[in-house]
Design a protein around this motif. Sequence first.
Motif, PDB file in Angstrom:
ATOM      1  N   THR A 149       3.428  11.138   5.403  1.00  0.00           N
ATOM      2  CA  THR A 149       4.184  11.802   6.476  1.00  0.00           C
ATOM      3  C   THR A 149       5.270  10.890   7.034  1.00  0.00           C
ATOM      4  OG1 THR A 149       2.223  13.091   7.073  1.00  0.00           O
ATOM      5  CG2 THR A 149       3.986  12.939   8.709  1.00  0.00           C
ATOM      6  N   LYS A 150       4.905   9.616   7.290  1.00  0.00           N
ATOM      7  CA  LYS A 150       5.888   8.680   7.842  1.00  0.00           C
ATOM      8  C   LYS A 150       7.058   8.473   6.899  1.00  0.00           C
ATOM      9  CE  LYS A 150       2.675   6.041  10.759  1.00  0.00           C
ATOM     10  NZ  LYS A 150       2.008   4.732  10.967  1.00  0.00           N
ATOM     11  N   ALA A 151       6.758   8.366   5.591  1.00  0.00           N
ATOM     12  CA  ALA A 151       7.824   8.148   4.611  1.00  0.00           C
ATOM     13  C   ALA A 151       8.783   9.333   4.585  1.00  0.00           C
ATOM     14  CB  ALA A 151       7.227   7.908   3.230  1.00  0.00           C
ATOM     15  N   ARG A 152       8.224  10.561   4.650  1.00  0.00           N
ATOM     16  CA  ARG A 152       9.085  11.755   4.625  1.00  0.00           C
ATOM     17  C   ARG A 152       9.926  11.833   5.903  1.00  0.00           C
ATOM     18  NH1 ARG A 152       4.043  14.237   2.316  1.00  0.00           N
ATOM     19  NH2 ARG A 152       4.428  14.439   0.077  1.00  0.00           N
ATOM     20  N   ASN A 153       9.340  11.398   7.033  1.00  0.00           N
ATOM     21  CA  ASN A 153      10.082  11.417   8.293  1.00  0.00           C
ATOM     22  C   ASN A 153      11.206  10.384   8.294  1.00  0.00           C
ATOM     23  OD1 ASN A 153       8.466  13.460   9.303  1.00  0.00           O
ATOM     24  ND2 ASN A 153       7.069  12.066  10.360  1.00  0.00           N
ATOM     25  N   ARG A 154      11.028   9.319   7.504  1.00  0.00           N
ATOM     26  CA  ARG A 154      12.035   8.255   7.454  1.00  0.00           C
ATOM     27  C   ARG A 154      13.062   8.459   6.340  1.00  0.00           C
ATOM     28  NH1 ARG A 154       7.618   4.277   6.291  1.00  0.00           N
ATOM     29  NH2 ARG A 154       9.277   3.060   5.338  1.00  0.00           N
ATOM     30  N   THR A 199      -1.449  13.280  -7.303  1.00  0.00           N
ATOM     31  CA  THR A 199      -1.015  13.741  -5.970  1.00  0.00           C
ATOM     32  C   THR A 199      -2.177  14.064  -5.053  1.00  0.00           C
ATOM     33  OG1 THR A 199      -0.856  16.007  -6.790  1.00  0.00           O
ATOM     34  CG2 THR A 199       1.145  14.656  -6.907  1.00  0.00           C
ATOM     35  N   ASP A 200      -3.380  14.049  -5.588  1.00  0.00           N
ATOM     36  CA  ASP A 200      -4.565  14.363  -4.777  1.00  0.00           C
ATOM     37  C   ASP A 200      -4.862  13.197  -3.832  1.00  0.00           C
ATOM     38  OD1 ASP A 200      -6.868  15.277  -3.682  1.00  0.00           O
ATOM     39  OD2 ASP A 200      -8.085  15.157  -5.502  1.00  0.00           O
ATOM     40  N   SER A 201      -4.849  13.462  -2.521  1.00  0.00           N
ATOM     41  CA  SER A 201      -5.075  12.399  -1.537  1.00  0.00           C
ATOM     42  C   SER A 201      -6.443  11.763  -1.694  1.00  0.00           C
ATOM     43  CB  SER A 201      -4.920  12.956  -0.110  1.00  0.00           C
ATOM     44  OG  SER A 201      -3.607  13.395   0.102  1.00  0.00           O
ATOM     45  N   VAL A 202      -7.429  12.542  -2.094  1.00  0.00           N
ATOM     46  CA  VAL A 202      -8.793  12.004  -2.254  1.00  0.00           C
ATOM     47  C   VAL A 202      -8.805  10.953  -3.355  1.00  0.00           C
ATOM     48  CG1 VAL A 202     -11.176  12.578  -2.842  1.00  0.00           C
ATOM     49  CG2 VAL A 202      -9.826  14.145  -1.417  1.00  0.00           C
ATOM     50  N   THR A 227       0.824  -1.218   0.000  1.00  0.00           N
ATOM     51  CA  THR A 227       0.000   0.000   0.000  1.00  0.00           C
ATOM     52  C   THR A 227       0.855   1.263   0.000  1.00  0.00           C
ATOM     53  OG1 THR A 227      -1.743  -1.190   1.184  1.00  0.00           O
ATOM     54  CG2 THR A 227      -1.811   1.217   1.245  1.00  0.00           C
ATOM     55  N   GLU A 228       1.893   1.300   0.848  1.00  0.00           N
ATOM     56  CA  GLU A 228       2.730   2.502   0.927  1.00  0.00           C
ATOM     57  C   GLU A 228       3.407   2.783  -0.402  1.00  0.00           C
ATOM     58  OE1 GLU A 228       6.347   4.361   3.668  1.00  0.00           O
ATOM     59  OE2 GLU A 228       5.596   2.331   4.034  1.00  0.00           O
ATOM     60  N   LEU A 229       3.938   1.748  -1.054  1.00  0.00           N
ATOM     61  CA  LEU A 229       4.604   1.945  -2.345  1.00  0.00           C
ATOM     62  C   LEU A 229       3.608   2.362  -3.430  1.00  0.00           C
ATOM     63  CD1 LEU A 229       7.095  -1.059  -2.291  1.00  0.00           C
ATOM     64  CD2 LEU A 229       7.661   1.362  -2.160  1.00  0.00           C
ATOM     65  N   THR A 247      -5.266   7.849   6.156  1.00  0.00           N
ATOM     66  CA  THR A 247      -4.281   6.778   5.957  1.00  0.00           C
ATOM     67  C   THR A 247      -3.238   7.188   4.925  1.00  0.00           C
ATOM     68  OG1 THR A 247      -5.906   5.082   6.509  1.00  0.00           O
ATOM     69  CG2 THR A 247      -3.947   4.369   5.299  1.00  0.00           C
ATOM     70  N   VAL A 248      -3.712   7.771   3.818  1.00  0.00           N
ATOM     71  CA  VAL A 248      -2.791   8.249   2.776  1.00  0.00           C
ATOM     72  C   VAL A 248      -1.864   9.316   3.342  1.00  0.00           C
ATOM     73  CG1 VAL A 248      -2.635   9.403   0.539  1.00  0.00           C
ATOM     74  CG2 VAL A 248      -4.438   7.705   0.950  1.00  0.00           C
ATOM     75  N   TYR A 249      -2.444  10.218   4.110  1.00  0.00           N
ATOM     76  CA  TYR A 249      -1.649  11.305   4.701  1.00  0.00           C
ATOM     77  C   TYR A 249      -0.589  10.741   5.656  1.00  0.00           C
ATOM     78  CZ  TYR A 249      -0.451  15.332   7.577  1.00  0.00           C
ATOM     79  OH  TYR A 249       0.233  16.298   8.258  1.00  0.00           O
ATOM     80  N   ASN A 250      -1.007   9.778   6.482  1.00  0.00           N
ATOM     81  CA  ASN A 250      -0.079   9.181   7.445  1.00  0.00           C
ATOM     82  C   ASN A 250       1.085   8.488   6.744  1.00  0.00           C
ATOM     83  OD1 ASN A 250      -1.529  10.082   9.642  1.00  0.00           O
ATOM     84  ND2 ASN A 250      -2.738   8.215   9.834  1.00  0.00           N
ATOM     85  N   TYR A 251       0.761   7.722   5.679  1.00  0.00           N
ATOM     86  CA  TYR A 251       1.826   7.044   4.935  1.00  0.00           C
ATOM     87  C   TYR A 251       2.823   8.058   4.362  1.00  0.00           C
ATOM     88  CZ  TYR A 251       0.203   2.191   4.941  1.00  0.00           C
ATOM     89  OH  TYR A 251      -0.121   0.900   5.298  1.00  0.00           O
TER      90      TYR A 251
END
Length: 548
Positions: free
Chosen positions: A519-524, A498-501, A485-487, A513-517
């Motif tokens: 954000t987490k990827a950018r933080n990592r 790029t639209d989250s919707v 899913t993340e990939l 969920t899309v937003y969290n993925y």
Amino acid sequence: MKIYLILICAILFPAGMYASVNDSLLNKLDLAIASKQYYYALKANKITALKNKLTGTFSREEEYTINQQLFEEYRKFRIDSALYYVTRNIELAELLKQPDLQQRATLQQAHLYSSTGRYLEAGKILDRIRPAELPRGLKELYFEYYYRLLEHYTTNNVNEAYKRQIEVYRDSLLNILDPATDTYKINLAQHYLYHNQVGKADTLLQELLGKISSSKDDYAMVTYLIGEIFTNKKMYDKAEEFYTRAAIADIENAINDHGAIQNLSINFYYSGNIDRAYRYAKSALEDAIFCNVKFRTLIMSEFYSIINAAYQEKAEKNRRQLKNYLVLISILSLFLIGAVVYVYRQMRRISRVKETLLQTGRQLEQLNGQILQANEQLRSSNDQLQESNQVKQEYIAQFFDICSSYIDKLENYRKMLNKHAIAKQFEELSRILKSTDFTNTEIQGLYRRFDLIFIHLYPDFVEAFNGLLLPEERIMLKEGETLNTELRIFALERLGITDSVRIAAFLRCSISTVYNYRTKARNRSAVSREAFDEQISKIGRSLGSFQR
């Protein structure tokens, strides 16, 4: 004790008789030592799985069996924990009124006592048992644990009478073991070694080595004994090789009761490789303390102090050399500074002559830079157009194929529903309509198809995406997965969605969920947020790779 230990080591490894083990094998041992926590974690997972069986409802017999398995896992890993489960099994056997089970647990308790240095307690337990009244399987344990007790005791208290007694118990064990078993052959090889029948021991052990996997406990014992044979033959390079193999096997199997790495440490100490001797002695001592193997702890604590003193002496010598080098470097630096000053003055004179030429050169460079920048922009635009055309061609073709396939599936689905309706199979019809299996299957099929098309277009996407993340945060796909899913979220971004919707609708998940993925990827990521987004958009084939 220290004097005795040094004399023994000097006899086993005389000075000037050393050869280096294959560097790759030693590097593998170093890597294994550095990865001990990984192997501990594997052992802990196995133990946790067994402990989880002790939750819920279970009988005393089942608890005894699980405790027995935990004893086997712990006995060469952490003796105190093994002792806990053996003690519990003694209590269970008394409650179950099964003497054989109680005797087995008692024998195991005596064995653990001898490993932790409680020799008197172990001896009292074994002396209370009458081996003639034991069944065959327990007799094997009795004779093995008794000679192990004597071995543990004589490790730090040399006594020829005890050594002869060890062989008496080993011979008794050999008389009841099945000659076809590896245990019999290993004990027989040790019997041959005691009686200086080195050739027979070597032949037997080499035969065993050819069929034993390195993942088995016996592999370490077999390679260790082969190392002892080569030491006996004064072939120290081969001895080191097999000690190293044994040490690697012990560490990879999370066995902390091992002697091969001790011999390696001693060997390297007397060959002058103090760094390796110190590293291996430290590792051996840590393992022995963690496992609570007292007889090995005593051996290594004695020798570790000797090696540590040599190591500190070498470190002090290196510090003195470093100080001398620093003084020398300081002197050379002064000469270098003088040379730099002289060269600088000469360069200033030359620079006045070249100033006019340099100004002209800068102007030409600026013009060339502008031309190169324009060419780069043109090439980038061509690449993007080429890639866009490729993506469009691929997806248009797949779109028509998918539409055609879905029309056929919907038609078949309609016919099937109509068939049930005509047959008035309303309950079956209701069950089919309520079921989401069809929808889920098609969604998963759609994702698989999307994954395959995308990876076809961008075969290096997963590798390139992981390259943007910190090493410890990289995504590991499960077996059979092309994307997860993340990939997929970042795959859609790579395609310009790029639209989250829209992404959430396609992946059938929430916008959060899309937003969290994201954000987490950018933080990592191993780069900045802005660079991360820019690099995602650049993942893909070069212009040349699209040409057919």
